[in-house]
Write a protein that holds these residues in place. Structure first.
Motif, short mmCIF file in Angstrom:
data_model
loop_
_atom_site.label_atom_id
_atom_site.label_comp_id
_atom_site.label_asym_id
_atom_site.label_seq_id
_atom_site.Cartn_x
_atom_site.Cartn_y
_atom_site.Cartn_z
N ASP A 35 0.85 -1.19 0.00
CA ASP A 35 0.00 0.00 0.00
C ASP A 35 0.88 1.24 0.00
N GLY A 36 0.75 2.08 -1.01
CA GLY A 36 1.56 3.29 -1.11
C GLY A 36 1.27 4.30 -0.02
N LEU A 37 0.03 4.33 0.48
CA LEU A 37 -0.34 5.30 1.52
C LEU A 37 -0.08 4.77 2.92
N SER A 38 -0.15 3.47 3.08
CA SER A 38 0.07 2.85 4.39
C SER A 38 1.16 1.79 4.24
N PRO A 39 2.41 2.17 4.44
CA PRO A 39 3.51 1.23 4.18
C PRO A 39 3.49 -0.02 5.07
N HIS A 40 2.70 0.00 6.14
CA HIS A 40 2.63 -1.18 6.99
C HIS A 40 1.58 -2.18 6.49
N CYS A 41 0.94 -1.90 5.35
CA CYS A 41 -0.11 -2.77 4.82
C CYS A 41 0.31 -3.42 3.49
N LEU A 42 -0.14 -4.65 3.32
CA LEU A 42 0.07 -5.39 2.08
C LEU A 42 -1.29 -5.78 1.52
N HIS A 43 -1.38 -5.79 0.20
CA HIS A 43 -2.63 -6.17 -0.47
C HIS A 43 -2.50 -7.57 -1.06
N PHE A 44 -3.57 -8.34 -0.89
CA PHE A 44 -3.65 -9.68 -1.46
C PHE A 44 -4.93 -9.76 -2.28
N GLU A 45 -4.89 -10.55 -3.35
CA GLU A 45 -6.04 -10.68 -4.23
C GLU A 45 -6.24 -12.15 -4.57
N ARG A 46 -7.49 -12.50 -4.77
CA ARG A 46 -7.85 -13.87 -5.12
C ARG A 46 -8.93 -13.82 -6.18
N ALA A 47 -8.72 -14.51 -7.29
CA ALA A 47 -9.74 -14.57 -8.33
C ALA A 47 -10.94 -15.33 -7.78
N ALA A 48 -12.13 -14.85 -8.04
CA ALA A 48 -13.34 -15.47 -7.50
C ALA A 48 -13.53 -16.88 -8.01
N GLU A 49 -13.10 -17.17 -9.23
CA GLU A 49 -13.34 -18.50 -9.78
C GLU A 49 -12.38 -19.56 -9.25
N THR A 50 -11.36 -19.16 -8.50
CA THR A 50 -10.43 -20.12 -7.94
C THR A 50 -11.16 -21.01 -6.94
N ASP A 51 -11.06 -22.29 -7.13
CA ASP A 51 -11.74 -23.23 -6.25
C ASP A 51 -10.95 -23.42 -4.97
N ILE A 52 -11.57 -23.19 -3.83
CA ILE A 52 -10.88 -23.41 -2.57
C ILE A 52 -11.13 -24.81 -2.04
N GLY A 53 -11.96 -25.58 -2.76
CA GLY A 53 -12.20 -26.96 -2.35
C GLY A 53 -12.62 -27.07 -0.91
N ARG A 54 -11.89 -27.84 -0.17
CA ARG A 54 -12.24 -28.06 1.22
C ARG A 54 -11.42 -27.20 2.18
N ALA A 55 -10.78 -26.17 1.67
CA ALA A 55 -9.98 -25.30 2.52
C ALA A 55 -10.82 -24.77 3.67
N ALA A 56 -10.31 -24.92 4.86
CA ALA A 56 -10.96 -24.46 6.10
C ALA A 56 -12.33 -25.05 6.28
N GLY A 57 -12.59 -26.20 5.67
CA GLY A 57 -13.86 -26.90 5.89
C GLY A 57 -15.03 -26.32 5.13
N VAL A 58 -14.80 -25.55 4.09
CA VAL A 58 -15.90 -24.98 3.31
C VAL A 58 -15.75 -25.39 1.86
N LEU A 59 -16.84 -25.35 1.14
CA LEU A 59 -16.83 -25.64 -0.28
C LEU A 59 -17.10 -24.38 -1.06
N SER A 60 -16.49 -24.26 -2.20
CA SER A 60 -16.79 -23.15 -3.09
C SER A 60 -18.23 -23.29 -3.54
N PRO A 61 -19.00 -22.17 -3.60
CA PRO A 61 -20.40 -22.27 -3.97
C PRO A 61 -20.62 -22.76 -5.40
N ASP A 62 -19.62 -22.64 -6.26
CA ASP A 62 -19.80 -23.09 -7.64
C ASP A 62 -19.37 -24.53 -7.85
N ARG A 63 -18.94 -25.20 -6.81
CA ARG A 63 -18.49 -26.58 -6.94
C ARG A 63 -19.27 -27.45 -5.96
#
Length: 170
Positions: free
Chosen positions: A132-160
């Motif tokens: 983050d250019g305005l807050s140097p103590h922050c980092l940005h992360f992004e995740r494409a919505a179509e990426t399947d998380i499978g059983r990560a953390a015990g949840v299923l992706s709604p499209d699968r």
């Protein structure tokens, strides 16, 4: 770990404030000076700035989070950190967010020094998107919505949909 989050209600206000108002927790939520724990909770309860959810274990609120547009934030009481609750809460919030906003990317802003949240973000399929250019103590992360998380953390992706072992053979 599979968990269940429920929408927060006004009766949860004090318990949630007791957690997010702690300096060691509010710092992880990146509450800026114009914001506060009180505002975070109130806007979440009203739904004016996202929806607030809580995780109740043995009758006690130990964590939760907030969905906001194409991002979410989460918190865990320090007494319960390091036991997988943060990963489970984040995974469940991600699943809820994907149901609400299935098309766009999901964004997270994480403090540079919060290695636990960075690990959880990477586990859930987020990729580093820049500092983050305005807050140097922050980092940005992004995740494409179509990426399947499978059983990560015990949840299923709604499209699968969940498949039974016999279905895989067909």
């Amino acid at each position: 770990m599979k968990i269940r989050l429920r929408p927060a209600h006004p009766g949860d206000r004090e318990a949630v404030l007791a957690i997010v108002g702690r300096p060691d927790v509010s710092a992880t939520l990146i509450l800026d000076p114009a914001s506060s724990a009180q505002r975070y909770v109130e806007t979440g309860l009203r739904g004016s700035s996202g929806a607030l959810y809580v995780y109740v274990r043995n009758g006690e609120i130990i964590g939760g989070g907030k969905l906001e547009n194409a991002s979410f934030s989460y918190f865990v009481h320090p007494d319960f950190q390091g036991r997988g609750h943060g990963k489970a809460i984040a995974g469940r919030l991600l699943s809820l967010l994907l149901r609400r906003c299935p098309a766009g990317p999901v964004l997270l802003t994480i403090r540079r020094d919060n290695s636990a949240s960075r690990s959880i973000a990477e586990y859930l399929g987020f990729r580093f998107a820049g500092a983050d250019g305005l807050s140097p103590h922050c980092l940005h992360f992004e995740r494409a919505a179509e990426t399947d998380i499978g059983r990560a953390a015990g949840v299923l992706s709604p499209d699968r949909p969940r498949r039974r072992p016999a279905d895989r053979l067909r």
